[in-house]
Design an enzyme around this catalytic site. Structure first.
Site, PDB file in Angstrom:
ATOM      1  N   HIS A 170      35.891  82.815   3.560  1.00 38.50           N
ATOM      2  CA  HIS A 170      36.438  83.532   2.393  1.00 38.50           C
ATOM      3  C   HIS A 170      37.914  83.195   2.141  1.00 38.50           C
ATOM      4  O   HIS A 170      38.657  84.010   1.607  1.00 38.50           O
ATOM      5  CB  HIS A 170      36.254  85.054   2.546  1.00 38.50           C
ATOM      6  CG  HIS A 170      34.889  85.448   2.982  1.00 38.50           C
ATOM      7  ND1 HIS A 170      33.769  85.249   2.204  1.00 38.50           N
ATOM      8  CD2 HIS A 170      34.457  86.003   4.148  1.00 38.50           C
ATOM      9  CE1 HIS A 170      32.705  85.663   2.867  1.00 38.50           C
ATOM     10  NE2 HIS A 170      33.082  86.122   4.037  1.00 38.50           N
ATOM     11  N   ARG A 171      38.317  82.019   2.584  1.00 39.67           N
ATOM     12  CA  ARG A 171      39.702  81.546   2.435  1.00 39.67           C
ATOM     13  C   ARG A 171      40.697  82.448   3.162  1.00 39.67           C
ATOM     14  O   ARG A 171      41.882  82.493   2.824  1.00 39.67           O
ATOM     15  CB  ARG A 171      40.068  81.363   0.959  1.00 39.67           C
ATOM     16  CG  ARG A 171      39.113  80.382   0.250  1.00 39.67           C
ATOM     17  CD  ARG A 171      39.591  79.931  -1.092  1.00 39.67           C
ATOM     18  NE  ARG A 171      40.866  79.232  -1.072  1.00 39.67           N
ATOM     19  CZ  ARG A 171      41.042  77.958  -0.699  1.00 39.67           C
ATOM     20  NH1 ARG A 171      40.036  77.247  -0.272  1.00 39.67           N
ATOM     21  NH2 ARG A 171      42.234  77.411  -0.753  1.00 39.67           N
ATOM     22  N   LEU A 172      40.244  83.147   4.170  1.00 36.16           N
ATOM     23  CA  LEU A 172      41.115  83.976   5.007  1.00 36.16           C
ATOM     24  C   LEU A 172      41.539  83.132   6.203  1.00 36.16           C
ATOM     25  O   LEU A 172      41.216  83.422   7.357  1.00 36.16           O
ATOM     26  CB  LEU A 172      40.386  85.255   5.438  1.00 36.16           C
ATOM     27  CG  LEU A 172      39.888  86.133   4.293  1.00 36.16           C
ATOM     28  CD1 LEU A 172      39.096  87.316   4.830  1.00 36.16           C
ATOM     29  CD2 LEU A 172      41.061  86.601   3.436  1.00 36.16           C
TER      30      LEU A 172
END
Length: 192
Positions: A170-172
């Site tokens: 999640h692009r974290l």
């Protein structure tokens, strides 16, 4: 994970050597000229350790001219299959003559001859001219070891910042930043 940036680099680099299909030592080198205009190109890492990260090139090239005018550099490793990056920033200096001689002696003969034939970053009228220079160097050094050209050698980026970037869902993403101040490293965990 290690709290020492060089140990962590060694670990990630070892994994890249196992997983990357081509040139796990390929690294983008960014420089800037005296006016601050940036330039970036791919080079190959040929040595590393706590004293810095070493690449080799023609010292009459564009990158060498930029490093002479502004001796700061940035390196970026991107290992796509591992979904990792490492960013390194710091002052740049010449590797020793002994280091440059030793590395040059380890190169293949044709690569050694190419270093003599190449006037890196300078335009030529044709590919044939370059091939003629290569043939001339082949003849010049026939039957003898090829010495390192005086205009060719290593550069060392001595890091003041090393950032390790790891892709996450999640692009974290996870980022670990190490900063050297007064010879000591401090670390912070960063997020996007």
């Amino acid at each position: 994970m290690s709290d020492d940036p060089f140990t962590l680099f060694d670990s990630w680099y070892a994994e890249a050597k196992q997983s990357e299909p081509n040139d796990p030592n390929a690294v983008a080198l960014a420089t800037a000229d005296a006016e601050g205009r940036p330039s970036v190109r791919m080079v190959l890492l040929k040595g590393h350790g706590p004293d810095g990260f070493v690449i080799y090139t023609n010292r009459e090239s564009r990158k060498a001219g930029e490093l002479a005018a502004n001796p700061q550099g940035a390196l970026l490793f991107h290992w796509k299959s591992l979904r990792r990056q490492i960013r390194i920033e710091g002052p740049v200096s010449w590797a020793t003559d002994e280091e440059s001689d030793a590395y040059f002696a380890s190169r293949g003969r044709d690569s050694q001859l190419g270093a003599w034939a190449s006037e890196q970053s300078r335009p030529l009228d044709s590919r044939e001219t370059f091939e003629q220079r290569f043939a001339a160097m082949t003849a010049k050094f026939e039957g003898q070891d090829v010495p390192r050209p005086p205009h060719w050698g290593g550069y060392r980026v001595k890091p003041t910042r090393i950032e390790f970037w790891q892709d996450r869902a999640h692009r974290l993403h996870e980022r670990r930043l190490f900063v050297r101040e007064d010879g000591n490293w401090s670390e912070g965990l960063l997020f996007p």
